[in-house]
Design an enzyme around this catalytic site. Structure first.
Site, PDB file in Angstrom:
ATOM      1  N   ASP A  87      -7.908  -4.981  -5.339  1.00 48.39           N
ATOM      2  CA  ASP A  87      -7.379  -5.126  -4.119  1.00 48.39           C
ATOM      3  C   ASP A  87      -6.930  -6.576  -4.198  1.00 48.39           C
ATOM      4  O   ASP A  87      -7.315  -7.050  -2.834  1.00 48.39           O
ATOM      5  CB  ASP A  87      -6.937  -4.082  -3.173  1.00 48.39           C
ATOM      6  CG  ASP A  87      -6.039  -4.916  -1.807  1.00 48.39           C
ATOM      7  OD1 ASP A  87      -5.336  -5.068  -2.076  1.00 48.39           O
ATOM      8  OD2 ASP A  87      -6.772  -4.544  -1.037  1.00 48.39           O
ATOM      9  N   ASN A 120      -1.120  -6.764  -4.085  1.00 52.09           N
ATOM     10  CA  ASN A 120      -1.616  -5.901  -5.516  1.00 52.09           C
ATOM     11  C   ASN A 120      -0.118  -5.207  -5.919  1.00 52.09           C
ATOM     12  O   ASN A 120       0.047  -4.694  -5.133  1.00 52.09           O
ATOM     13  CB  ASN A 120      -2.583  -5.524  -4.685  1.00 52.09           C
ATOM     14  CG  ASN A 120      -1.897  -4.638  -3.643  1.00 52.09           C
ATOM     15  OD1 ASN A 120      -1.766  -4.718  -1.997  1.00 52.09           O
ATOM     16  ND2 ASN A 120      -1.608  -2.823  -3.296  1.00 52.09           N
ATOM     17  N   GLU A 148       0.655  -1.240  -0.484  1.00 52.66           N
ATOM     18  CA  GLU A 148       0.373  -0.009  -0.535  1.00 52.66           C
ATOM     19  C   GLU A 148       0.955   1.112   0.020  1.00 52.66           C
ATOM     20  O   GLU A 148       0.028   1.866  -0.147  1.00 52.66           O
ATOM     21  CB  GLU A 148      -1.255   0.211   1.764  1.00 52.66           C
ATOM     22  CG  GLU A 148      -1.766  -0.816   0.718  1.00 52.66           C
ATOM     23  CD  GLU A 148      -1.815  -1.981   0.544  1.00 52.66           C
ATOM     24  OE1 GLU A 148      -2.169  -3.217  -0.145  1.00 52.66           O
ATOM     25  OE2 GLU A 148      -1.396  -2.931   1.743  1.00 52.66           O
TER      26      GLU A 148
END
Length: 583
Positions: free
Chosen positions: A320, A278, A201
């Protein structure tokens, strides 16, 4: 097998390890490479994450079975103590009368396996600036010789003396100030510690690397995003993939793909299997192309760190969904042909079976209630994507069109490991049925800052449950049975030759089910949510079961309205150990 045949096989395995350069250990020094490779068949200990390098989480023990499990009682409980409770996602290791567990905030504990008395503990000195995305968890350690090794939230790998808890070596694996962290249990193969990284992230670059188990020195480093250079013993070892083949411009430099769940190893093919996370940012409109090798399973040569094959479960991931879930090797006969296979229950809601020798697609079947992003997979293993299921592109400073997507980004199955029974031929998947409203937003990369470009709201999609433990037949892709749970399931699964399946619930229970029918046979309230992975072993002629208790993980932090429904679950931090009463 005869004793002579077993000794012959053990000798052959040792010769193979020596030929590969694995270090020799003195007799009695502790677990060896051969011990780790035999962990799935040994019953007196638990030496690896997954109870064997293939991580099938199947035990041949059967004293605790469908007839006796109702009598299971606590042997002891050991507290992790202090105020550092949060999520306890660890899997215990057991060796030579000691249970080793990692705890939240990068701690490692050694408990007496007979009494529960704490022998020692180690607490990492974490800096203030760590940036874990999904709670301060740790999923377990690795053991080898006189060492116990685990990763820390500031992206370090630490080796301790397993008898004293004293530091043997401590190595930085990445820059925590750029958003890197580490939460997975290491894997030890041929005297090398194999690890991944966390931080998808934050625009990091996912990687797998190998270090010398005795010194911590780097042997090879393999980035998993196309365009990044690998290394082998200090020298360049070729870029991953092909520069700009599936990434535009310089986006590969901050491409995500974190390998945050660790990997499995198959001695038969001599391949490591790592899932990748991701792509970054979540806003898929900023990064055209398939974005290899994110949201994929990679087969890696443990000797050189080169990628032998890959399979991408979610090309151009915009939800995601990751692809980081464990890939579990197993053998089966399909259409009369014996095959070396591997299976993976993906965040995107599909259960995949591949030929583990070459990555060839065999099948993909839905294991959740609905998948709004794709209709299924074609014969070539490509998803049949529903274009209207992708969140819209932002317009200037305004967010893009919101869509409803199921599964939610928390996944049809998140980190929690499934199990495979050689007796039933079934996989037992801790799954969740939920959806989300998701939209894209403008975003630019900044070192150490969240790199999402998306917003979301998690929503339930069924009145009677979110969690569902499902038994899946890998040959047919059919769900054989399911157990529904009101709260999300967030813990790992264990299955045994006693025809049992164990898993925990956020409501605090460790439960046992009939492996063939799914009938609930036993439960015990641990006092906090169970999000760890249970294990079993034999000690002093008795079979034991252990699990960590302590509510936390991503659901309370990211679950929105769903998390509010379970806000009253107490936190905790305890190791629970169970056995049958004597007589």
């Amino acid at each position: 097998m005869t004793g002579r045949f077993m000794r012959s096989m053990a000798g052959a395995a040792l010769c193979a390890l020596l030929a590969a350069g694995a270090p020799l250990l003195a007799a009695g020094a502790g677990p060896t490479d051969a011990d780790l490779m035999a962990d799935a068949s040994s019953t007196g200990d638990v030496l690896t994450y997954g109870m064997g390098p293939q991580a099938q989480r199947f035990s041949t023990l059967s004293a605790i079975n469908t007839e006796t499990v109702s009598k299971l009682v606590p042997a002891f409980a050991a507290s992790l103590g202090g105020e550092k409770q949060r999520g306890q996602e660890s899997q215990p290791l057991v060796y030579d009368g000691t249970i080793y567990v990692t705890g939240s905030y990068s701690r490692l504990f050694a408990f007496d396996a007979r009494t529960g008395e704490q022998k020692w503990k180690y607490e990492a000195r974490l800096p203030d600036g760590i940036m874990p995305c999904c709670d301060v968890v740790n999923r377990g350690a690795a053991i080898y010789g006189d060492k116990i090794i685990f990763a820390t939230l500031d992206a370090r790998l630490v080796a301790l003396n397993r008898n004293t808890g004293k530091v043997v070596w401590n190595k930085q694996i990445a820059d925590y100030q750029a958003g890197y962290s580490a939460t997975a249990a290491p894997l030890i193969v041929k005297g090398m510690v194999i690890t991944g990284n966390s931080g998808g992230e934050f625009g990091i670059v996912g990687a797998v690397e190998a270090r010398d188990v005795n010194t911590g020195e780097l042997i090879w480093h393999r980035p998993v995003v196309e365009g990044n250079m690998g290394t082998l013993r200090g020298k360049d070892n070729g870029i991953t993939g092909k520069l700009n083949a599936s990434w535009e411009g310089d986006l590969w430099k901050t491409g995500g793909g974190a390998t945050w769940l660790g990997g499995t190893y198959d001695p038969e093919t001599n391949l490591l299997y790592f899932g990748t996370g991701n792509p970054a940012p979540w806003n898929s409109h900023l990064r055209k192309g398939d974005n290899l090798y994110t949201a994929s399973t990679l087969a890696i040569d443990p000797d050189t760190g080169t990628i032998k094959w890959h399979y991408q479960t979610t090309p151009h991931d915009g939800w995601d969904f990751d692809g980081v879930n464990e890939f579990i090797p197993f053998d089966a006969t399909i259409n009369g042909k014996p095959m070396k296979l591997g299976a993976k229950a993906d965040r995107n809601g599909y259960f995949f079976v591949l030929d583990r020798t070459n990555g060839k697609f065999i099948s993909a079947n839905k294991f959740v209630m609905q998948t709004t992003w794709a209709k299924g997979y074609d014969k070539n293993g490509k998803p049949i994507v529903i274009p209207a299921g992708r969140p819209g592109a932002p317009e200037g400073a305004a967010k893009g069109t919101s869509v409803f997507s199921s599964p939610s980004f928390l996944g049809g199955k998140n980190w929690m490991p499934m199990a495979y029974s050689k007796d039933t031929g079934l996989f037992y998947i801790p799954s969740n049925d939920w959806g989300m409203d998701i939209w894209n937003e403008p975003i630019a990369y900044k070192k150490g800052a969240a790199y999402l470009g998306a917003g979301f709201t998690i929503k339930p999609i069924a009145e009677d449950h979110i969690g569902a433990l499902r038994a899946m037949d890998p040959k047919t892709g059919k769900i054989v049975w399911e157990y529904k749970n009101k709260a999300p399931l967030w813990g790992g699964v264990l299955t045994t030759a006693g025809n049992l399946v164990f898993t925990g619930t956020p409501e605090g229970y460790l439960k046992a089910f009939d492996a063939k029918t799914g009938k609930e046979l036993w439960k015990f309230q641990t006092g906090s949510g169970v999000v760890g992975s249970p294990v079993t072993w034999e000690q002093d002629g008795e079979q034991y079961v252990a699990v960590m208790s302590g509510w936390g993980g991503a659901v309370p932090l990211w679950g929105g309205e769903v998390a509010k429904s379970f806000k009253d679950i107490n936190q905790g931090g305890s190791l629970w150990v169970f056995k049958l009463p004597k007589g």
